[in-house]
Design an enzyme around this catalytic site. Structure first.
Site, mmCIF file in Angstrom:
data_model
loop_
_atom_site.group_PDB
_atom_site.id
_atom_site.type_symbol
_atom_site.label_atom_id
_atom_site.label_comp_id
_atom_site.label_asym_id
_atom_site.label_seq_id
_atom_site.Cartn_x
_atom_site.Cartn_y
_atom_site.Cartn_z
ATOM 1 N N THR A 13 0.821 -1.214 0.000
ATOM 2 C CA THR A 13 0.000 0.000 0.000
ATOM 3 C C THR A 13 0.854 1.263 0.000
ATOM 4 O O THR A 13 1.986 1.256 0.520
ATOM 5 C CB THR A 13 -0.909 0.010 1.251
ATOM 6 O OG1 THR A 13 -1.474 1.306 1.416
ATOM 7 C CG2 THR A 13 -0.137 -0.325 2.518
ATOM 8 N N TYR A 27 -1.582 0.160 10.591
ATOM 9 C CA TYR A 27 -1.900 -0.529 9.342
ATOM 10 C C TYR A 27 -0.711 -0.457 8.372
ATOM 11 O O TYR A 27 -0.232 -1.482 7.873
ATOM 12 C CB TYR A 27 -3.159 0.071 8.698
ATOM 13 C CG TYR A 27 -3.337 -0.329 7.261
ATOM 14 C CD1 TYR A 27 -3.642 -1.652 6.924
ATOM 15 C CD2 TYR A 27 -3.173 0.586 6.219
ATOM 16 C CE1 TYR A 27 -3.769 -2.038 5.597
ATOM 17 C CE2 TYR A 27 -3.309 0.214 4.898
ATOM 18 C CZ TYR A 27 -3.603 -1.099 4.590
ATOM 19 O OH TYR A 27 -3.727 -1.484 3.283
#
Ligand code: UDP
Length: 323
Positions: free
Chosen positions: A115, A139
């Site tokens: 990501t 995250y």
């Protein structure tokens, strides 16, 4: 056989369809915590969890797996701040279980859903793969940790990997067989569509005082089928003997929250009631990625790089979604 872990989720299911239509044999492994059984329309399905090492062993023993694609991470940034243990357990420990099962069975090709959140707050736009990786939430840190684990596994055990660092995944299968189905839904485009369809009263814009063209955050939206295409190219690259590598996946164009709202209004032909709210914690003002590397190295050509088309596919799916 290609093992698609998290193949009942949003990006995993689109990749499963894409690979299957190209003639690849696939296996989906999903615990259906966030995935949907209805999305497993292609390949064989194993219902289970990456925490279950014996179950993983059985899957690798029963199938001739040539590569693994790993989509099954938790991805709610806010939740990762409130409950980091859940994220480190699933996104890190369970991912390592998967790598260990691969190592035991001598499966050496791994494609990882990474990501742009691994970059943290951008120091330069557009963001290239060389940008420093300083994630600003748990995250993003879990994803970066697995990138680092992969580097070490690659050097020591010969596992080869491709990290695909997505910007904002958006849109849906143009046939509307599958689409974006999150519960809870937190993403801008589906929420804006729901507001246009009257499924919710209004849409709150998180911050109107950012240093951007209209004061709202700017993001780089990439169609889920273009992500699927990239996974297919990464697979062939590894199977052809390519070296481990990392690639960004974005369109290189930035759209503000207000611009997205006006495209949703245009596509739906309806007005959205907009509430101007406070900033959401942890949102950088602008995230735009350069995908020049994957274009030149893997010959990736996005087919849905127009924001109207991206939102149109999302709208078409959501108008007839089973929820
Ligand atoms: N956003 C918003 N209202 C919402 C949901 C999102 O204004 O109800 C904004 C959010 O602050 C961000 C952009 O829309 O700037 C995209 O957010 P999303 O959650 O879709 O993806 P993210 O960029 O967080 O991965």
């Amino acid at each position: 056989m290609i093992l698609i872990v998290g193949g009942a989720g949003y990006i995993g299911s689109h990749t499963n369809k894409y690979l299957s239509l190209k003639g690849e044999k696939t296996i989906v492994l999903d615990n259906l915590v966030y995935g949907h059984k209805e999305f497993v329309k292609w390949g064989n399905f194993y219902f289970g969890d990456l925490a279950d090492k014996l179950f993983l062993k059985k899957i690798f023993a029963e199938n001739k797996i040539k590569a693994v694609m790993h989509f099954s991470a938790y991805a709610y940034v806010g939740e990762s701040v409130k409950d980091p243990a859940k994220y480190y357990q699933n996104n890190v420990v369970n991912a390592i279980n998967l790598l260990e099962a691969m190592r035991e069975s001598k499966v050496n090709n791994f494609i990882f859903s990474s990501t742009c959140a691994t970059y943290g707050n951008p120091v330069e736009i557009p963001i290239t793969e060389e940008h420093p990786q300083n994630p600003v939430n748990p995250y993003g840190r879990t994803k970066l940790m697995i990138e680092q684990v992969l580097k070490d596994y690659s050097a020591a055990y010969g596992i080869k990997y491709v990290n695909l660092r997505y910007f904002n995944a958006a849109g849906a299968d143009p046939d509307a067989e599958i689409g974006e189905w999150h519960n809870p839904e937190t993403h801008l485009i589906p929420l804006a569509i729901d507001a246009a369809l009257g499924k919710r009263d209004s849409l709150t814009v998180f911050g109107t005082d950012y240093p951007t063209k209209d004061g709202t955050c700017v993001r780089d939206y990439i169609h889920v089928n273009d992500l699927a295409q990239a996974h297919c190219l990464a697979l062939n690259y590894l199977l052809d003997g390519g070296e481990s590598d990392s690639f960004n996946l974005g369109n290189g164009n930035g759209f503000s929250v207000k611009e997205i709202i006006s495209v949703v209004e245009k596509v739906s032909g309806r007005k959205i009631k907009v509430i101007e709210g406070a900033r959401r914690e942890g949102d950088p003002a602008v995230l735009i990625g350069s995908s020049d590397k994957i274009k030149s190295k893997l010959d990736w050509h996005p087919k849905f790089d127009d924001i109207n088309t991206i939102i149109n596919t999302a709208y078409k799916y959501r108008c007839q979604a089973p929820f």
